[in-house]
Design an enzyme around this catalytic site. Structure first.
Site: not given
Ligand code: F6R
Length: 571
Positions: A2, A28, A70, A96-97, A451, A455, A458, A474, A566
């Site tokens: 948020c 956010r 969010w 926010n929170g 990773e 990717k 998501e 296993h 983000k």
């Molecule tokens: C995935 C992604 C998230 C962030 C995670 C941590 O593509 O971007 O998994 O890496 O939410 O966010 P930061 O790096 O801002 O602490």
């Protein structure tokens, strides 16, 4: 998550101006948004600001608060969208929170006859203020009372109908005040108003503020005024999409340039910081704390540091409680946003156990940077796509640099990967038909396997699992059927990787190898490098391109995937 944004000015501003600031916080969260102003306007919409900003009726006001959501408590509905108000619609609140004891507070308010319209935790705030003002307290005293008895995290803006005052309070969630020529802006982060002012004050925990058109006061939770000076910040240039279809592909293509900038900066302006952190980690145990993609960069980084003889481990920040740090530990937080709540909470615990706190962040002036004794900025520039790409590559490169390795040729290697993106595009048209994808790696490759799987999940919404190749037999190998795609990350014909890959092939899997020596599977992507560490960083870029083109073939909303944000500012 948020984002909150408020403005209070001597001359009227339009709702569009308020929403332009809020739009800058859209990363956010983008489930819904809303705003309220001193003229009595209250507007809410489901969806993202970008989709509505040109359709909103324009009105003018001198005080306004706004919110982009969010969802945490309560579904994505208009009722649950902010601002929330009390029974008489006198107080309007954006938050926010998470108010952790909201049920207890709500039950108390319900028993006193308050009627709630939403399922949110936030709605207790305006009702709480209403209740205590009704019983004779000033608004300020009601705020102090709220800070005292509430549990959880908050950055809150509160305004009273027809009044030119914004009240603000903060605990754990970020909040910053900006000085404008004719008033003030207040927001979750400086980016909301970095195009208007660079003079700011950051709030500390349990502080509140009273802001009018001409002046402001910041107070501790007992009501004692705190003197805080404005600081100025500089900000990188703003990004725009240019001719690209999505920010994600733009950001991947920017990687070589971002790495060049990072290396320059680590060699020059950040040289002293690098030296200090390098000395610290030689005599202390390193513990990386991070989430998601940043955790995967940390995991890769632990291999880099261990190879250089440095004792390093990585922990997912939300699991930090299972780790013991002490004064002999150097905790390194790795975070793009510098605002991730799980990481902040882990750092608070690390600080309490006297660990040395360092960080590797991308957003300057962020909370995590400010909590650190030493902080490296990875200089990737603004990353707008929710899925992190160029920042992952920068984080991994920065840790490799800290290990003392040479990374000068990384830029060229990334260039050569990106030049071959059409090969990856073609194969992704195949991959996009899969229901499940398995990604296998070993050692450094395991971090990459996780990773790449993240990717893919998501942004394409295809189920993907990143695994240690040796662990497959296993249990998980039971899921391998003819035609299931397996992405295998194989450096220098590693025998263990080849055996695990063959085991899946024997059960009919289609092998997609990311390798530096051709593998006879269905498809190869050959990274031209004999340098193991650089190979694995470049494999990340290959994985990002696979995820991008797979999601594109499926027509997904690549830059803003469903349910994500983000900056994850809640626990
Ligand atoms: C995935 C992604 C998230 C962030 C995670 C941590 O593509 O971007 O998994 O890496 O939410 O966010 P930061 O790096 O801002 O602490």
């Amino acid at each position: 998550m948020c984002g909150i944004f408020g403005m209070i000015r001597q001359s009227p501003f339009s709702s569009n101006e308020l929403l332009q600031g809020l739009k800058r916080l859209e990363y956010r969260g983008y489930d819904s948004f809303g705003f309220a102003s001193n003229t009595g306007e209250l507007t809410k919409h489901i969806g993202s600001i970008s989709d509505f900003i040109d359709k909103i009726n324009q009105s003018e006001a001198t005080t306004g608060i706004s919110h982009t959501r969010w969802a945490t408590h309560g579904g994505v509905t208009l009722q649950n969208s902010h601002p929330h108000s009390d029974c008489n619609e006198r107080f309007f609140v954006v938050h926010n929170g998470i108010i952790e004891n909201y049920e207890e507070l709500k039950n108390e308010l319900l028993s006193r006859g308050h009627v709630f319209k939403s399922q949110t935790d936030t709605e207790v705030i305006p009702h709480f203020i209403e209740e205590h003002v009704k019983s004779g307290l000033s608004i300020e005293d009601a705020i102090k009372m709220f800070i005292k008895i509430s549990k959880g995290t908050f950055a809150v803006l509160l305004m009273e109908k027809n009044k030119n005052i914004i009240y603000a309070m903060k605990r754990d969630s970020p909040l910053v005040l900006g000085l404008m020529k004719d008033g003030f802006a207040i927001a979750s982060d400086i980016y909301a108003f970095s195009n208007i002012t660079n003079r700011v004050i950051f709030f500390d925990d349990n502080e509140y503020a009273i802001i009018n058109q001409n002046d402001f006061g910041i107070y501790d939770s007992y009501g004692k005024q705190i003197k805080k000076d404005f600081m100025t910040f500089s900000w990188n240039k703003e990004e725009n999409l240019g001719n690209y279809e999505h920010y994600m592909i733009k950001e991947i293509i920017e990687e070589p340039v971002a790495i060049e900038r990072l290396i320059n900066s680590l060699n020059n302006e950040q040289h002293d910081t690098v030296e200090k952190i390098s000395s610290l980690i030689k005599i202390r145990k390193v513990l990386f704390v991070a989430c998601g993609t940043a955790y995967h960069a940390s995991l890769l980084g632990t291999s880099f540091l261990r190879f250089a003889g440095i004792n390093a481990d990585a922990v997912i920040a939300s699991e930090y409680q299972n780790y013991m740090a002490d004064k002999n530990t150097c905790v390194i937080a790795v975070s793009q946003s510098g605002e991730t709540m799980d990481v902040i909470k882990a750092l608070q615990a690390a600080r309490a156990s006297s660990a040395v706190i360092c960080s590797i962040v991308n957003v300057p002036h962020s909370t995590i940077e400010r909590m650190s004794s030493l902080s490296i900025n990875i200089k990737a520039g603004q990353e707008i796509c929710v899925a992190s790409t160029k920042v992952f590559t920068g984080q991994a490169a920065a840790i490799l640099y800290l290990s003392g390795a040479k990374i000068v040729t990384l830029q060229k290697l990334l260039d050569s990967v990106i030049k071959q993106k059409d090969v990856i595009k073609k194969i992704s048209e195949d991959l996009c038909k899969a229901r499940d994808i398995y990604v296998l790696g070993k050692s450094e490759g395991y971090a990459l396997a996780r990773e790449i799987a993240l990717k893919i999940k998501e942004i394409s919404y295809i189920h993907a699992e990143g695994m240690m190749a040796g662990e497959l037999k296993h249990g998980t190998i039971a899921l391998i059927e003819p035609g299931v795609p397996v992405i295998s990350i194989i450096f220098n014909n590693n025998e263990d990787m080849i055996s695990s890959t063959k085991e899946t092939e024997a059960r009919g899997a289609d092998i997609f190898a990311i390798t530096n020596k051709p593998y006879p599977g269905k498809w190869n992507f050959v990274i031209d490098s004999e340098d193991k560490k650089l190979f694995f960083i470049a494999a990340g870029t290959v994985g990002q391109l696979i995820a991008y083109y797979t999601a594109k073939a499926l027509g997904r909303p690549i830059d803003k995937p469903r349910n994500l944000a983000k900056s994850v500012t809640v626990k």
